[in-house]
Enzyme design. Structure first.
Site, mmCIF file in Angstrom:
data_model
loop_
_atom_site.group_PDB
_atom_site.id
_atom_site.type_symbol
_atom_site.label_atom_id
_atom_site.label_comp_id
_atom_site.label_asym_id
_atom_site.label_seq_id
_atom_site.Cartn_x
_atom_site.Cartn_y
_atom_site.Cartn_z
ATOM 1 N N ARG A 26 29.009 34.450 39.007
ATOM 2 C CA ARG A 26 30.241 34.810 38.288
ATOM 3 C C ARG A 26 30.198 34.384 36.822
ATOM 4 O O ARG A 26 31.230 34.024 36.245
ATOM 5 C CB ARG A 26 31.464 34.173 38.961
ATOM 6 C CG ARG A 26 31.763 34.701 40.344
ATOM 7 C CD ARG A 26 32.433 36.055 40.241
ATOM 8 N NE ARG A 26 32.930 36.507 41.524
ATOM 9 C CZ ARG A 26 34.187 36.342 41.930
ATOM 10 N NH1 ARG A 26 35.050 35.741 41.172
ATOM 11 N NH2 ARG A 26 34.556 36.795 43.094
ATOM 12 N N ARG A 30 36.457 35.443 33.798
ATOM 13 C CA ARG A 30 37.680 35.060 33.085
ATOM 14 C C ARG A 30 37.631 33.744 32.342
ATOM 15 O O ARG A 30 38.524 33.465 31.549
ATOM 16 C CB ARG A 30 38.854 35.042 34.067
ATOM 17 C CG ARG A 30 39.292 36.434 34.459
ATOM 18 C CD ARG A 30 40.298 36.402 35.564
ATOM 19 N NE ARG A 30 39.671 35.864 36.761
ATOM 20 C CZ ARG A 30 40.319 35.608 37.885
ATOM 21 N NH1 ARG A 30 41.616 35.799 37.955
ATOM 22 N NH2 ARG A 30 39.681 35.143 38.933
ATOM 23 N N ARG A 39 39.551 42.416 29.016
ATOM 24 C CA ARG A 39 40.465 42.651 30.148
ATOM 25 C C ARG A 39 41.910 42.823 29.702
ATOM 26 O O ARG A 39 42.737 43.325 30.464
ATOM 27 C CB ARG A 39 40.337 41.508 31.151
ATOM 28 C CG ARG A 39 39.167 41.672 32.114
ATOM 29 C CD ARG A 39 39.460 42.695 33.224
ATOM 30 N NE ARG A 39 40.341 42.118 34.232
ATOM 31 C CZ ARG A 39 41.605 42.390 34.383
ATOM 32 N NH1 ARG A 39 42.189 43.253 33.587
ATOM 33 N NH2 ARG A 39 42.313 41.810 35.313
ATOM 34 N N ASP A 75 31.509 44.538 41.317
ATOM 35 C CA ASP A 75 32.081 43.747 42.404
ATOM 36 C C ASP A 75 31.491 44.226 43.720
ATOM 37 O O ASP A 75 31.124 45.400 43.841
ATOM 38 C CB ASP A 75 33.610 43.866 42.441
ATOM 39 C CG ASP A 75 34.204 42.758 43.303
ATOM 40 O OD1 ASP A 75 34.411 41.649 42.791
ATOM 41 O OD2 ASP A 75 34.416 42.993 44.518
ATOM 42 N N TYR A 150 35.895 42.271 54.773
ATOM 43 C CA TYR A 150 36.947 42.699 53.845
ATOM 44 C C TYR A 150 37.596 43.994 54.319
ATOM 45 O O TYR A 150 38.800 44.169 54.210
ATOM 46 C CB TYR A 150 36.381 42.890 52.430
ATOM 47 C CG TYR A 150 36.576 41.677 51.566
ATOM 48 C CD1 TYR A 150 35.529 40.812 51.302
ATOM 49 C CD2 TYR A 150 37.826 41.370 51.016
ATOM 50 C CE1 TYR A 150 35.699 39.686 50.523
ATOM 51 C CE2 TYR A 150 38.006 40.248 50.229
ATOM 52 C CZ TYR A 150 36.949 39.413 49.980
ATOM 53 O OH TYR A 150 37.141 38.302 49.216
#
Ligand code: CP3
Length: 342
Positions: A26, A30, A39, A75, A150
């Protein structure tokens, strides 16, 4: 294109480069102000569907941190576009209609990700152009179990009641879904390699919720098929199982080039489990980066010292970097790893 920095790929292939390579799961995300800036203008899904922006975001940590590999910005769940399943990111992923009943299963489409998720392959090509050979590019997918979980749970879960319910109550249907998912992911990874990725990582972020006996019975055969397929693609493969160090030996049995290790086990113990002829990747607790610099340096050196017992070692965090991390501390970690000469 000739790569300038091959330390990551050398380590994947079992050679010990002059300095230990490092990248961080990652690493594009962010915690970086330059990511938040992008973003603020586009949604996460728009970002994943805009190859030039994916390339820009993929390169952000390469420029700022000097890591030895880039990981494609995307992703694990965008592959649902090949199955006719809508997922939203708020920012955690959520599926409006999880797959629970026979009718849900019948509605699933098993498309070709090379066409239905073609924007990811365009992003791979854009990343390779933008990187211009500076560092290798890692492609990835979720492992069959994590991806199927998921689909069935619909979002993050604490108890995994739906996926485990399916696995224990309807094992034939579970295996059929796992087999179809595995074929789809094999095709997807093949497409990423054709588009130019230099290595692959498979994230089994949820397999840690399984008892070892269930991993062996319900997951391992499908992972074996995936790993065997990737072996024919000619790029190194990293398998990362999170949250259950007692699965390390089984994940090593798969014969992937690199075994990812999370932070819940001492790296020396992990190496003893998988054998010192294997290449390991890991395993600093990501939250250590929230601590003071002296602690980061000390813990990083401990991981580096332990890594010497393996055939080769790729430094990484034991899971994704926290969004609350100061990018300066991430850079400090890279410099400590590069400056290490134990
Ligand atoms: O590593 C990288 O820098 C490449 C990009 C990447 C993302 N997700 C970007 C992302 C990778 C490799 C992933 C993998 C992924 N996605 C996994 C496996 C690794 C793991 O964390 O266990 C999983 C389980 C997912 C599913 C997912 N996507 C979750 C649980 C979330 C929300 C978590 C959060 O951080 O809030 C996402 C969204 C997501 N994927 C973000 C990013 C940068 C945040 C979205 C945003 O910008 O708002």
């Amino acid at each position: 294109m000739v790569l300038e920095n091959t330390s990551f790929l050398d380590a994947c292939r079992g050679r010990r480069p002059a300095r230990t390579p490092i990248w961080m799961m990652r690493q594009a995300g962010r915690y970086l102000p330059e990511y938040r800036e992008i973003r603020s203008k586009v949604s996460f899904l728009e970002l994943t569907k805009t190859p030039e922006l994916c390339a820009e975001v993929t390169l952000q940590p390469v420029d700022r941190l000097d890591v030895d590999a880039a990981i494609l910005f995307s992703d694990i769940l965008v592959v649902f576009d090949a199955m006719g399943v809508d997922v939203e990111f708020n920012p955690a992923p959520e599926i409006a209609r999880p797959v629970r009943t026979a009718a849900d299963v019948a509605r699933l489409r098993w498309g070709d990700p090379r066409e239905d998720v073609g924007y990811v392959l365009d992003a791979v090509r854009a990343c390779k152009r933008a990187l211009a050979g500076r560092v290798p590019l890692i492609g990835f997918c979720g492992a069959p179990f994590t991806t199927l979980s998921y689909l069935v749970e619909g979002k993050g879960s604490r108890e995994y009641q739906h996926i485990k319910g399916l696995m224990f109550s309807e094992p034939a249907l579970f295996h059929q879904l796992m087999a179809s998912m595995t074929e789809l992911l094999c095709t997807y990874l093949g497409g990423q390699v054709e588009a130019g990725v230099d290595a692959l990582q498979v994230f089994d972020s949820w397999a840690g919720a399984l008892a070892p006996v269930d991993y062996r019975e319900h997951v391992l055969p499908h992972m074996r098929r995936l790993v065997d397929h990737v072996r024919g693609l000619g790029v190194p493969l990293i398998v990362f199982v999170r949250g259950n160090a007692s699965l390390l030996r089984q994940s090593a049995e798969l014969g992937a080039d690199v075994i990812g290790v999370d932070w819940t086990i001492e790296l020396e113990r992990a190496i003893a489990e998988v054998g010192s002829t294997r290449v390991v990747q890991g395993n600093l607790d990501p939250q250590i980066l929230l601590g003071p610099e002296a602690l980061i340096e000390r813990r990083a050196r401990d991981v580096l010292d332990a890594g010497r017992a393996a055939r080769a070692h790729i430094f990484n965090l034991g899971h994704g970097i926290s969004r609350f991390t100061d990018p300066g501390k991430a850079r400090l970690l890279v410099d400590v790893v590069h400056g290490y000469s134990g």
